[in-house]
Design an enzyme around this catalytic site. Structure first.
Site, short mmCIF file in Angstrom:
data_model
loop_
_atom_site.label_atom_id
_atom_site.label_comp_id
_atom_site.label_asym_id
_atom_site.label_seq_id
_atom_site.Cartn_x
_atom_site.Cartn_y
_atom_site.Cartn_z
N LYS A 148 0.22 3.75 -3.97
CA LYS A 148 0.29 3.59 -5.46
C LYS A 148 -0.97 3.37 -6.13
O LYS A 148 -1.98 2.80 -5.56
CB LYS A 148 0.94 2.16 -5.68
C1 E4P Z 1 6.33 -0.93 -10.36
O1 E4P Z 1 6.11 -0.24 -9.33
C2 E4P Z 1 5.80 -2.19 -10.83
O2 E4P Z 1 5.60 -2.99 -9.86
C3 E4P Z 1 6.91 -3.05 -11.63
O3 E4P Z 1 7.95 -2.30 -12.12
C4 E4P Z 1 5.90 -3.80 -12.69
O4 E4P Z 1 6.92 -4.32 -13.61
P1 E4P Z 1 6.44 -5.75 -14.61
O5 E4P Z 1 6.32 -5.12 -15.91
O6 E4P Z 1 7.87 -6.51 -14.55
O7 E4P Z 1 5.40 -6.40 -13.79
#
Ligand code: E4P
Length: 214
Positions: A83
């Site tokens: 990522k």
């Molecule tokens: C995506 O891969 C992220 O881990 C995630 O969806 C972040 O979401 P949040 O805005 O709830 O932190």
């Protein structure tokens, strides 16, 4: 639509996988930090629970550093996806990792233009953060709808992940928009599973059955 579970918690992943509905897992540094343990062993355990893609995020801010961090992560298991943040350096790293045969998930995407660039750079996945856009008063699903249309028009292979999912309605809207994937926190996945009328219905069937079958 594929369902990924958005957590680094092994118990949650194990439970969700047991339902037979999980196609993969996404983690991020915030989720990993919550577990209060070193991340590599956690990543290894998560990868043993699902054959699907498991996203693990790099923290470096330059392309070279991102690639250096990605290499040991990618060695943890064949289903690890790196990522990478949606920056110029992130796009460079995504291209470099693609050349090395390593799959990426370009994250922190908030516009369809960013999703377009992620696809151009060769990302395997592009994560659009729906909930965080809703938080600032925008329609967080709109970039998902736009990116779906753009990817279809130009036959990009990159898959769109509707991320930052905050409520079951987001899951429904992501599916209607044609997102390839929704990555869902476990409590929201549980909400998608349940309905009070399902519970009441089961209870009524059990009660009625008991009345005649003593
Ligand atoms: C995506 O891969 C992220 O881990 C995630 O969806 C972040 O979401 P949040 O805005 O709830 O932190």
């Amino acid at each position: 639509m594929k369902i990924f579970v958005d957590t680094a918690n092994v118990a949650e992943i194990r439970e969700a996988v047991s339902w037979g509905v999980v196609d993969g897992v996404t983690t991020n540094p915030t989720l990993a930090a919550k577990e209060g343990k070193p991340f590599l062993p956690i990543l290894k355990e998560i990868c043993s629970l699902t054959k699907g893609p498991v996203s693990a995020e790099v923290l470096a801010e330059d392309a070279k550093g991102m690639v250096e961090e990605a290499l040991p992560l990618a060695k943890v298991a064949p289903n690890v996806i790196i990522k990478i943040p949606m920056t110029a350096e992130g796009l460079k790293a995504a291209g470099e990792l693609k050349n090395r045969g390593i799959k990426t998930n370009v994250t922190l995407i908030f516009t369809a233009n960013q999703a377009l660039l992620a696809a151009k750079a060769g990302a395997t996945y592009a994560s659009i953060f729906v909930g965080r856009l809703d938080d600032i008063g925008e329609d967080g699903m709109q970039p998902v709808r736009d990116a779906v249309q753009i990817y279809k028009t130009y036959c990009y292979k990159t898959e769109i992940i509707a991320a930052s999912i905050r409520k079951p309605e987001h899951v429904l809207e992501a599916a209607k928009a044609g997102a390839h994937v929704a990555t869902i926190p476990f409590p929201i996945l549980k909400q998608c599973l349940g309905h009070s009328l399902t519970d009441k219905g089961i209870q009524r069937f059990l009660d009625d059955w008991k009345k005649v079958r003593k």
